[in-house]
Design a protein around this motif. Structure first.
Motif, short mmCIF file in Angstrom:
data_model
loop_
_atom_site.label_atom_id
_atom_site.label_comp_id
_atom_site.label_asym_id
_atom_site.label_seq_id
_atom_site.Cartn_x
_atom_site.Cartn_y
_atom_site.Cartn_z
N ALA A 85 34.91 26.86 42.60
CA ALA A 85 35.77 26.44 43.71
C ALA A 85 36.22 27.65 44.52
O ALA A 85 36.20 27.66 45.75
N ASN A 86 36.58 28.67 43.78
CA ASN A 86 37.07 29.89 44.37
C ASN A 86 36.05 30.55 45.29
O ASN A 86 36.34 30.91 46.43
N VAL A 87 34.84 30.68 44.78
CA VAL A 87 33.79 31.35 45.55
C VAL A 87 33.39 30.51 46.77
O VAL A 87 33.28 31.01 47.88
N VAL A 88 33.21 29.22 46.53
CA VAL A 88 32.82 28.34 47.63
C VAL A 88 33.90 28.33 48.73
O VAL A 88 33.61 28.50 49.92
N ASP A 89 35.13 28.17 48.29
CA ASP A 89 36.22 28.10 49.28
C ASP A 89 36.44 29.42 50.01
O ASP A 89 36.63 29.44 51.22
N ASP A 90 36.43 30.49 49.26
CA ASP A 90 36.65 31.78 49.91
C ASP A 90 35.57 32.05 50.96
O ASP A 90 35.84 32.61 52.01
N HIS A 91 34.38 31.63 50.65
CA HIS A 91 33.31 31.82 51.63
C HIS A 91 33.49 30.89 52.83
O HIS A 91 33.47 31.33 53.98
N HIS A 117 31.70 36.43 39.66
CA HIS A 117 31.93 35.96 41.02
C HIS A 117 31.01 36.67 42.00
O HIS A 117 30.45 36.06 42.90
N VAL A 118 30.85 37.96 41.78
CA VAL A 118 29.96 38.74 42.63
C VAL A 118 28.53 38.19 42.56
O VAL A 118 27.85 38.02 43.56
N ARG A 119 28.12 37.88 41.34
CA ARG A 119 26.78 37.30 41.14
C ARG A 119 26.66 35.94 41.80
O ARG A 119 25.60 35.55 42.28
N LEU A 120 27.73 35.21 41.78
CA LEU A 120 27.73 33.88 42.40
C LEU A 120 27.53 33.99 43.91
O LEU A 120 26.75 33.24 44.51
N TYR A 121 28.25 34.89 44.52
CA TYR A 121 28.07 35.10 45.96
C TYR A 121 26.62 35.42 46.24
O TYR A 121 26.01 34.89 47.17
N ALA A 122 26.06 36.30 45.40
CA ALA A 122 24.67 36.70 45.61
C ALA A 122 23.74 35.51 45.45
O ALA A 122 22.79 35.33 46.22
N ALA A 123 24.01 34.67 44.46
CA ALA A 123 23.15 33.50 44.22
C ALA A 123 23.18 32.56 45.42
O ALA A 123 22.17 31.92 45.75
N TRP A 156 25.46 34.82 49.91
CA TRP A 156 26.61 35.13 50.76
C TRP A 156 27.07 36.56 50.55
O TRP A 156 26.90 37.14 49.48
N GLU A 157 27.70 37.07 51.57
CA GLU A 157 28.32 38.38 51.43
C GLU A 157 29.66 38.18 50.72
O GLU A 157 30.42 37.29 51.09
N ALA A 158 29.93 38.98 49.73
CA ALA A 158 31.18 38.83 48.99
C ALA A 158 32.33 39.47 49.75
O ALA A 158 32.13 40.45 50.46
#
Length: 533
Positions: A223-229, A249-255, A258-260
RNA sequence: GCCCCCAUAGUCUAGCGGACCAGGACGUCACCCUUUCAAGGUGAAGAUCGCGGGUUCGAAUCCCGCUGGGGGUACCA
């Protein structure tokens, strides 16, 4: 002063060569209870970065409030409203949020579940995530066994490489499942932290975290990664407890491709004895501090200094000062201990030296009303009790550490009669009962034609009286003080007499004389005699 | 256990290689002011800059190790 006609300056104004990137930050509490002081400080720093530092630097700065209510089990009805209220009381304003709205809403995660499911599906599709059909019981068992074998507990990745057939079988059997992130098994993941620099994590040590729970709700990580993006958050300021999962989380952005955002993990606030700040040490929730009579100004000043420093010597910072001076660069990376003492000092300082008398009066009134000392009503100068409270506050503000101290300190100014007190107090040390009685009698005699409004004249008169009686001024003042206030500690005697008023002063002194006589007659006692020489 | 973060007086901190025999604040103690208690003023005590190695002419400041404290290790955030 207009430059519109200045042709050569126009292009620069409409299209700046380097548009400074906007700073968008968020405070994302979960509505599971009261707002912790640590959370309040996180919110404060976020707000200061966006509205203070960023805007000072000529960048757009937006502060958003996002409610992370994805845990159905811990959800507390009303908690969200409580958080909104207390943040408002604290003095923070947000540009986007569940109540304020905004272009990137909704700002309540429970209203964004479709988004998370879609994104989880996307990851599944791309092979960055997988379905895990393990039961909570199995997971627990696995952990127990690992612990027993002295191995680090963690998911054994049983479902990471299920065959298509196996997955289909589970799905047709309607077996509940979670979606897990497929972490790289080797290599490393660097996380750049604004306060600490680069932190490098070995992927072997990182887990295949759950992204989507079996109830369809996302975990914090997803939720955090999706929302922050999606909300275009540029800087994540959050508690240090998130450092261990930051690489995931960093890996999630990469997956997602997205730019973190940038990260800054704020240092923890520790309890006086060490460890987490909990109930055992005192209050931890902002609501409690409010109820205990702490001022938002003092709390903000104190909390800002718990981790941030301007120059090492300046300590008084109003909200405006913080806006003008705060920089993330000067936030400390080391944890700090919450010092209740220092908070009290700040509170006392704001009460006694910063707030205007009118302002302070207004803030004290609800506490007096709550204690039944004055009539309840709105906090405004129009309140019928305002003019009655103000002079009392003027007299006692220098010994108010919190607003909640007011009822106890001020009671005798508002009550018609004194609460019962020990008549022995009327007789100061090294004085006899008769001396005290004589002093009170003399004062009583002189009172009817003394103008208490004129403090200086009253004082001169009392001093003369003491002289005639062969007493030190203080020896005359003390019995009067006790007679009129019921206690041995009070503000300056003559201000006290003035504010209490002639009528009540006279009746209280008369009462004191009566009780002192009775007391001596009935109790010629050892206790009383013993306290005097 | 494993991973990670942090480390200047009891506490919050300044310090970012030489001006530091370490500065400010809370707390503590003393004195002053004084009709009590506060508030206020002045002053004092309190830090082998966690320890041990380096680097350097020179280290609180840079590097390494250790120790200590804290965090994480959930289908909680």
């Amino acid at each position: 002063m207009r430059f519109l006609d200045d042709e050569w300056i126009l292009p620069a104004m409409t299209e700046p060569a380097n548009t400074p990137s906007p700073v968008r930050v968020r405070f994302a509490p979960s509505p599971t209870g009261l707002l912790h002081v640590g959370g309040a400080r996180t919110a404060l720093f976020n707000w200061l970065l966006a509205h203070g530092q960023a805007r000072r630097e000529g960048r757009d700065g937006a502060f958003l409030l996002r409610i992370e209510d994805t845990d159905r089990n811990r959800y507390v009805p009303g908690a969200e409203q409580g958080i909104v209220d207390i943040l408002g009381w604290f003095g923070l304003v947000w540009d986007e949020g569940p109540d304020a709205g905004g272009p990137r809403g909704p700002y309540r995660q429970s209203e964004r579940t479709d988004l998370y499911r879609e994104h989880a599906a996307l990851l599944l599709e791309r092979g960055h995530a997988y379905r895990c059909f393990c039961t909570p019981e199995r997971l627990q068992r696995v952990r127990d066994e690992q612990t027993a074998r002295k191995q680090p507990p963690g998911y054994d990745r049983l479902c990471r490489d299920l065959t298509l057939e196996q997955i289909e079988a589970y799905v047709t059997a309607a077996t509940p499942y979670v979606v897990r992130f497929r972490m790289p098994l080797d290599g490393e993941t660097p996380v750049y932290d604004l306060l600490r620099g680069e932190m490098v994590f070995q992927n072997v040590n990182l887990e295949d975290l759950v992204l989507l729970k079996s109830d369809g709700y996302p975990t914090y990580h997803l939720a955090n990664v999706v929302d922050d993006h999606l909300m275009e958050i540029s800087d994540i300021l959050r508690g240090e407890e998130w450092i261990p999962t930051a690489p995931v989380h960093v890996r999630l952005y990469a997956a997602f491709g997205w730019e973190a955002p940038r990260f800054a993990h704020l240092p923890l606030i520790l309890a006086p004895g060490g460890g987490k700040l909990s109930k055992r040490h005192g209050s931890t929730a902002m609501e409690e501090f409010r109820a205990q009579g702490y001022l938002p100004e003092a709390l903000m000043n104190y909390l800002a200094l718990l981790g941030w420093r301007f120059d090492g010597s300046t300590e008084m910072f109003s909200k405006e000062d913080l806006m003008a001076k705060f920089t993330l660069e000067r936030v400390n990376a080391s944890p700090g201990t919450f010092d209740y003492n220092k908070l009290r000092w700040f509170n006392q300082h704001y009460i006694n030296h910063v707030l205007t008398l009118d302002d302070l009066t207004l803030r004290v009134m609800p506490f007096l009303a709550e204690a039944g000392l004055i009539a309840p009503g709105s906090s405004s100068p129009e309140h019928l009790e305002f003019s009655r409270v103000r002079p009392v506050v003027a007299l006692l503000k220098d010994r108010l550490e919190t607003l909640a101290d007011a009822p106890d300190l001020m009671g005798y100014f508002f009550q018609p009669d004194l609460e019962p007190y020990d008549p022995a107090l009327l007789v100061p040390k090294k004085m006899s009962r008769d001396d005290a009685l004589a002093a009170l009698d003399a004062v009583a005699a002189v009172l009817p034609d003394t103008d208490l409004e004129n403090e200086e004249a009253t004082e001169a008169r009392f001093r003369a009286l003491a002289d005639t009686l062969g007493l030190k001024p203080g020896s005359l003042f003390m019995p009067v003080r006790v007679a009129v206030t019921g206690r041995t500690q009070s503000p300056g005697l003559f201000g006290t007499l003035r504010v209490i008023g002639a009528e009540r002063v006279q009746s209280r002194i008369a009462m004191a004389i009566k009780r002192l006589r009775a007391w001596t007659a009935e109790e010629p006692s050892a206790a009383a005699a013993g306290t005097r020489v």
